[in-house]
Design a protein around this motif. Structure first.
Motif, PDB file in Angstrom:
ATOM      1  N   ASN A  68       0.853  -1.180   0.000  1.00 15.03           N
ATOM      2  CA  ASN A  68       0.000   0.000   0.000  1.00 15.03           C
ATOM      3  C   ASN A  68       0.893   1.235   0.000  1.00 15.03           C
ATOM      4  OD1 ASN A  68      -2.761  -1.368   0.761  1.00 15.03           O
ATOM      5  ND2 ASN A  68      -1.274  -2.172   2.227  1.00 15.03           N
ATOM      6  N   PRO A  70       1.224   5.111   0.433  1.00 17.15           N
ATOM      7  CA  PRO A  70       0.524   6.303   0.895  1.00 17.15           C
ATOM      8  C   PRO A  70       1.042   7.559   0.211  1.00 17.15           C
ATOM      9  CG  PRO A  70       2.194   5.683   2.486  1.00 17.15           C
ATOM     10  CD  PRO A  70       2.231   4.646   1.396  1.00 17.15           C
ATOM     11  N   ASP A  73      -0.418  13.033   2.232  1.00 16.79           N
ATOM     12  CA  ASP A  73      -1.532  13.397   3.108  1.00 16.79           C
ATOM     13  C   ASP A  73      -1.778  12.368   4.202  1.00 16.79           C
ATOM     14  OD1 ASP A  73      -2.296  11.731   0.905  1.00 16.79           O
ATOM     15  OD2 ASP A  73      -4.395  12.023   1.459  1.00 16.79           O
ATOM     16  N   LEU A  74      -1.162  11.199   4.104  1.00 15.45           N
ATOM     17  CA  LEU A  74      -1.358  10.148   5.112  1.00 15.45           C
ATOM     18  C   LEU A  74      -0.196  10.048   6.098  1.00 15.45           C
ATOM     19  CD1 LEU A  74      -2.894   7.242   2.988  1.00 15.45           C
ATOM     20  CD2 LEU A  74      -4.062   8.709   4.646  1.00 15.45           C
ATOM     21  N   GLU A  77      -1.129   9.208   9.796  1.00 15.30           N
ATOM     22  CA  GLU A  77      -1.554   7.819  10.020  1.00 15.30           C
ATOM     23  C   GLU A  77      -0.359   6.861   9.942  1.00 15.30           C
ATOM     24  OE1 GLU A  77      -5.122  10.107   8.726  1.00 15.30           O
ATOM     25  OE2 GLU A  77      -3.010  10.022   8.133  1.00 15.30           O
ATOM     26  N   TYR A 106      -4.808  -1.397  11.995  1.00 13.99           N
ATOM     27  CA  TYR A 106      -5.770  -0.512  11.320  1.00 13.99           C
ATOM     28  C   TYR A 106      -6.406   0.459  12.313  1.00 13.99           C
ATOM     29  CZ  TYR A 106      -5.818  -2.981   6.809  1.00 13.99           C
ATOM     30  OH  TYR A 106      -5.484  -3.506   5.582  1.00 13.99           O
ATOM     31  N   LEU A 111      -6.968   3.750  10.082  1.00 14.00           N
ATOM     32  CA  LEU A 111      -7.078   3.386   8.674  1.00 14.00           C
ATOM     33  C   LEU A 111      -8.181   2.342   8.487  1.00 14.00           C
ATOM     34  CD1 LEU A 111      -3.254   3.132   7.897  1.00 14.00           C
ATOM     35  CD2 LEU A 111      -4.814   4.956   7.167  1.00 14.00           C
ATOM     36  N   THR A 112      -8.561   2.123   7.222  1.00 13.70           N
ATOM     37  CA  THR A 112      -9.693   1.257   6.911  1.00 13.70           C
ATOM     38  C   THR A 112      -9.251   0.084   6.043  1.00 13.70           C
ATOM     39  OG1 THR A 112     -11.078   3.244   6.864  1.00 13.70           O
ATOM     40  CG2 THR A 112     -12.039   1.214   5.987  1.00 13.70           C
ATOM     41  N   TYR A 114      -9.638  -2.768   3.277  1.00 16.63           N
ATOM     42  CA  TYR A 114     -10.346  -2.828   1.991  1.00 16.63           C
ATOM     43  C   TYR A 114     -10.036  -4.173   1.357  1.00 16.63           C
ATOM     44  CZ  TYR A 114     -11.806  -1.244  -2.708  1.00 16.63           C
ATOM     45  OH  TYR A 114     -12.431  -1.096  -3.920  1.00 16.63           O
ATOM     46  N   ALA A 125      -7.586   1.193   2.508  1.00 13.73           N
ATOM     47  CA  ALA A 125      -8.490   1.954   1.643  1.00 13.73           C
ATOM     48  C   ALA A 125      -7.975   3.364   1.373  1.00 13.73           C
ATOM     49  CB  ALA A 125      -9.881   2.012   2.271  1.00 13.73           C
ATOM     50  N   GLU A 126      -7.372   3.987   2.361  1.00 16.67           N
ATOM     51  CA  GLU A 126      -6.944   5.382   2.217  1.00 16.67           C
ATOM     52  C   GLU A 126      -5.727   5.555   1.316  1.00 16.67           C
ATOM     53  OE1 GLU A 126      -9.357   5.010   5.896  1.00 16.67           O
ATOM     54  OE2 GLU A 126      -7.699   3.869   5.022  1.00 16.67           O
ATOM     55  N   CYS A 127      -4.964   4.486   1.093  1.00 14.45           N
ATOM     56  CA  CYS A 127      -3.778   4.596   0.237  1.00 14.45           C
ATOM     57  C   CYS A 127      -4.194   4.646  -1.231  1.00 14.45           C
ATOM     58  CB  CYS A 127      -2.841   3.414   0.464  1.00 14.45           C
ATOM     59  SG  CYS A 127      -1.941   3.491   2.026  1.00 14.45           S
TER      60      CYS A 127
END
Length: 207
Positions: A68, A70, A73-74, A77, A106, A111-112, A114, A125-127
């Motif tokens: 993943n 990122p 902006d992440l 996290e 997570y 984070l979420t 997926y 999910a956010e990546c």
């Protein structure tokens, strides 16, 4: 007079992308590990991880993984996952560095999970970039505590806004802003600095 000086740095992290590695734990949950020792050749990724890490132990038994990637902006996290380990038994070396056991990475990072398409570990999910793959080879490096992991990429999933206009299978490098680590600190990419002769080659010729 020499224009350079000899030094002996403990690490050689001159700047590489940050990756959150998803691997499958024995109980079927997904472990997340932030790392930045990675490079790609063709459809193969090569990862550098600690041989005793939960990630290394997972891929030895269950050789599926998600890389993943990122964006900048992440960073908050990603930083929450620093100094965490999926191993309940923390080694003396990690304890000295301040690591703590976190079973649900997570939730800890905010984070979420997926669902992935070709592997069992979940993606983040956010990546904006998910690279699913299977581990094809493991190599112990010069130091016995380090492991190089070869991953054959089986699926690539990206946020739509990263696609290059008019090219459904290409990334727009002006829109992709990866999070980069250089000597333990976070950075982002700046603007393009110069036209590249390599860019005159059609990307499809590398397929």
């Amino acid at each position: 007079m020499s224009t350079h000086v000899d030094i002996d740095p403990a690490i050689l992290y001159f700047g590489t992308p940050v990756v959150l590695l998803s691997t499958l734990n024995e109980d079927g949950t997904t472990n997340l590990m932030p790392m930045s020792s990675v490079f790609w050749l063709g459809r193969t990724a090569v990862l550098g991880v600690g041989a005793s890490s939960r990630t290394a132990l997972n891929v030895m038994d269950r050789p599926e993984i998600v890389l993943n990637l990122p964006g900048v902006d992440l960073v908050t996290e990603v930083d929450r996952l620093a100094l965490t380990t999926g191993n309940a038994a923390i080694s003396a070396a990690k304890a000295e560095r301040g690591y703590v056991h976190v079973p649900d990475k997570y939730a800890h990072a905010g984070l979420t999970a997926y669902g992935s398409d070709t592997v069992l570990p979940t993606s983040v999910a956010e990546c904006p970039v998910h690279l699913e793959g299977t581990v094809t080879a493991l190599h112990h490096l010069g130091a016995p505590k380090l492991l190089a992991v070869e991953v054959g990429v089986t699926a690539v999933r990206v946020a739509p806004e990263l696609r290059l206009a008019g090219h459904p299978n290409r990334i727009d490098p002006d829109r992709w802003r990866p999070l980069v680590m250089s000597f333990q600190h976070f950075y982002g990419l700046g603007d393009r600095v110069h036209p590249s002769r390599l860019a005159s080659i059609d990307e499809e010729l590398y397929r």
